[in-house]
Design an enzyme around this catalytic site. Structure first.
Site, PDB file in Angstrom:
ATOM      1  N   HIS A  14      -5.538   8.842 -20.627  1.00 23.58           N
ATOM      2  CA  HIS A  14      -4.318   8.191 -22.093  1.00 23.58           C
ATOM      3  C   HIS A  14      -4.881   9.032 -23.435  1.00 23.58           C
ATOM      4  O   HIS A  14      -3.738   8.658 -24.041  1.00 23.58           O
ATOM      5  CB  HIS A  14      -5.027   7.238 -22.309  1.00 23.58           C
ATOM      6  CG  HIS A  14      -4.548   6.394 -21.224  1.00 23.58           C
ATOM      7  ND1 HIS A  14      -4.244   4.501 -21.180  1.00 23.58           N
ATOM      8  CD2 HIS A  14      -4.161   6.300 -19.869  1.00 23.58           C
ATOM      9  CE1 HIS A  14      -4.379   4.237 -20.068  1.00 23.58           C
ATOM     10  NE2 HIS A  14      -3.922   5.112 -19.002  1.00 23.58           N
ATOM     11  N   ASP A  49      -5.262   7.490  -8.093  1.00 22.10           N
ATOM     12  CA  ASP A  49      -5.215   7.544  -9.701  1.00 22.10           C
ATOM     13  C   ASP A  49      -5.591   8.422  -9.953  1.00 22.10           C
ATOM     14  O   ASP A  49      -5.968   9.628 -10.233  1.00 22.10           O
ATOM     15  CB  ASP A  49      -5.408   5.721 -10.314  1.00 22.10           C
ATOM     16  CG  ASP A  49      -4.661   5.587 -11.427  1.00 22.10           C
ATOM     17  OD1 ASP A  49      -4.410   6.761 -12.395  1.00 22.10           O
ATOM     18  OD2 ASP A  49      -3.939   4.273 -11.429  1.00 22.10           O
ATOM     19  N   HIS A  52       1.194   5.813  -9.429  1.00 19.56           N
ATOM     20  CA  HIS A  52       2.467   5.331 -10.651  1.00 19.56           C
ATOM     21  C   HIS A  52       3.039   6.980 -11.241  1.00 19.56           C
ATOM     22  O   HIS A  52       2.658   7.224 -11.373  1.00 19.56           O
ATOM     23  CB  HIS A  52       1.805   4.267 -11.020  1.00 19.56           C
ATOM     24  CG  HIS A  52       0.871   4.494 -11.897  1.00 19.56           C
ATOM     25  ND1 HIS A  52       0.780   4.848 -13.671  1.00 19.56           N
ATOM     26  CD2 HIS A  52      -0.321   5.164 -12.248  1.00 19.56           C
ATOM     27  CE1 HIS A  52       0.118   5.844 -13.896  1.00 19.56           C
ATOM     28  NE2 HIS A  52      -1.155   5.285 -13.534  1.00 19.56           N
ATOM     29  N   ASP A  86      -2.045  11.274 -15.876  1.00 22.68           N
ATOM     30  CA  ASP A  86      -2.662   9.456 -15.303  1.00 22.68           C
ATOM     31  C   ASP A  86      -0.544   9.634 -15.309  1.00 22.68           C
ATOM     32  O   ASP A  86      -0.644   8.978 -16.215  1.00 22.68           O
ATOM     33  CB  ASP A  86      -2.779   9.457 -16.332  1.00 22.68           C
ATOM     34  CG  ASP A  86      -3.209   7.942 -15.926  1.00 22.68           C
ATOM     35  OD1 ASP A  86      -2.960   7.245 -14.893  1.00 22.68           O
ATOM     36  OD2 ASP A  86      -3.204   6.557 -17.170  1.00 22.68           O
ATOM     37  N   GLU A 146       2.914   0.710 -13.546  1.00 22.00           N
ATOM     38  CA  GLU A 146       0.686   0.428 -13.522  1.00 22.00           C
ATOM     39  C   GLU A 146       0.842   0.377 -14.931  1.00 22.00           C
ATOM     40  O   GLU A 146      -0.529  -0.510 -14.810  1.00 22.00           O
ATOM     41  CB  GLU A 146       1.166   1.887 -12.606  1.00 22.00           C
ATOM     42  CG  GLU A 146      -0.704   1.328 -12.027  1.00 22.00           C
ATOM     43  CD  GLU A 146      -1.813   1.634 -13.154  1.00 22.00           C
ATOM     44  OE1 GLU A 146      -2.501   1.375 -13.186  1.00 22.00           O
ATOM     45  OE2 GLU A 146      -0.935   2.633 -14.448  1.00 22.00           O
ATOM     46  N   GLU A 147       1.328   0.849 -15.899  1.00 23.07           N
ATOM     47  CA  GLU A 147       1.026   1.530 -17.124  1.00 23.07           C
ATOM     48  C   GLU A 147       0.718  -0.754 -17.903  1.00 23.07           C
ATOM     49  O   GLU A 147       0.243   0.114 -18.958  1.00 23.07           O
ATOM     50  CB  GLU A 147       0.978   2.245 -17.439  1.00 23.07           C
ATOM     51  CG  GLU A 147       1.406   3.095 -16.823  1.00 23.07           C
ATOM     52  CD  GLU A 147      -0.750   3.540 -17.358  1.00 23.07           C
ATOM     53  OE1 GLU A 147      -1.662   3.133 -17.495  1.00 23.07           O
ATOM     54  OE2 GLU A 147      -0.998   4.921 -16.865  1.00 23.07           O
TER      55      GLU A 147
END
Length: 346
Positions: A322, A242, A69, A187, A221-222
């Site tokens: 994150h 991922d 993603h 990510d 995706e997030e």
């Protein structure tokens, strides 16, 4: 195998330099389209803006799909305050303290870009003392201080800034001589770079694929629905590329490809996981198997949407996920190696 590490880094640097929070991904998709055009690879863009590349294989009936993603964490303007500062609402799940003091860009609906800094509403210990230290880092206690001379809501609105404008965090990308990559949004932009290089490698080396293999670059995706639609018909195996999540009591590593056995959506397909592990063992690819209790993927979204798929989840280990993240080129190349080996496996 002989991979061009400089080429992988170039892709990764370029991808990380283009802001793409969920819902604001047209520019990064355009970059990927140009790179695919250079490779003379055909693709299609789905109705909601994802990118789908198909490389024909000997078996056209049972397809394989690798996903990554391109959307990242970010924020949107929630309100314009009477002071001219901006309150925000998050895009994706992150801790507010992880963006405190971060530089950012505000992208307006009319195409203008403004810079600012994300701070708490009490950013100075010289003024607020322990109140500044103890302030809870939650949405309502954070704001953007614009790099403009604004003193009121009207001043800010006169710039063209409105509720709903996107907020992009500074990636602060660094490549070290020791092989580390430090940046926001590894990510999942590390995986996007890996898949882009995979397509290039297969194309330039005329690798014959036993199955038609697709590469799905999702863009939501997030926020949970990235690969919930537009998966190619007759897809039997769907592998989300991922990240692994190294950290306290985890088995994952920045120096290996991480294979997820289970996340918050449940266990991934056992037979597919065994294939991945067997390939790592056979080809001396460093790998780690792990479980992530607070994690979901494009594969999770596909299963929740009702697709009948065998799913897997792999990726390089990304430390401080994150937040301001870090990985290593060893993990990136191990992930790449596993993908290319899998593409050639019957």
């Amino acid at each position: 195998m002989n991979y061009n590490i400089s080429e992988i880094k170039k892709y990764l640097k370029n991808i990380l330099s283009i802001a793409s929070p969920s819902g604001f991904t047209e520019e990064i998709i355009d970059y990927l389209k140009k790179e695919l055009d250079n490779l003379k690879v055909s693709y299609q863009v789905t109705n909601k803006g994802a990118l789908l590349v198909t490389l024909p294989g000997e078996n056209h009936t049972n397809k394989r799909v690798f996903s990554a993603h391109v959307d990242t964490l970010g924020a949107m303007v929630k309100t314009i305050k009477s002071s001219g500062c901006l309150s925000i609402t998050p895009l994706g799940g992150f801790m507010m303290n992880s963006i405190e003091g971060e530089n950012c860009l505000i992208k307006t609906l009319n195409g203008k870009t403004y810079s600012g800094t994300i701070q708490t509403i009490k950013p100075s210990v010289h003024i607020s003392g322990d109140d500044a230290r103890n302030l809870k880092r939650i949405d309502e206690n954070m704001e953007i201080i614009l790099d403009e001379k604004v003193f009121s809501k009207e001043d800010t609105k006169s710039l063209g800034i409105e509720v709903g404008d996107f907020v992009c965090f500074d990636a602060r990308t660094v490549f070290t001589n020791s092989g580390f990559v430090k940046s926001r949004h590894l990510d999942d932009k590390a995986s996007v770079a890996i898949l882009l290089y995979t397509i290039k490698y297969i194309k330039e080396n005329s690798i014959k694929l036993p199955y038609t293999t697709c590469f799905y670059i999702s863009n939501y995706e997030e926020v949970g629905h990235g690969a919930s639609s537009s998966i190619p018909s007759n897809t039997k195996e769907f592998i989300s590329v991922d990240m692994g999540a190294p950290g306290l009591d985890q088995n994952s590593s920045e120096y290996a490809v991480c294979i997820c056995a289970k996340d918050s959506s449940g266990p991934y397909d056992l037979s597919l996981r065994k294939k991945l592990v067997d390939l790592c063992v056979k080809n001396n690819i460093d790998y780690k198997i792990d479980i992530y209790p607070h994690y979901g993927s494009d594969a999770s979204a596909a299963l929740r949407a009702g697709w009948d798929l065998k799913t897997g989840l792999i990726g390089t280990g990304v430390f401080s996920s994150h937040g301001y993240e870090r990985t290593h080129m060893d993990g990136i190349t191990a992930t790449l190696d596993l993908i290319i080996k899998y593409c050639q496996t019957e």
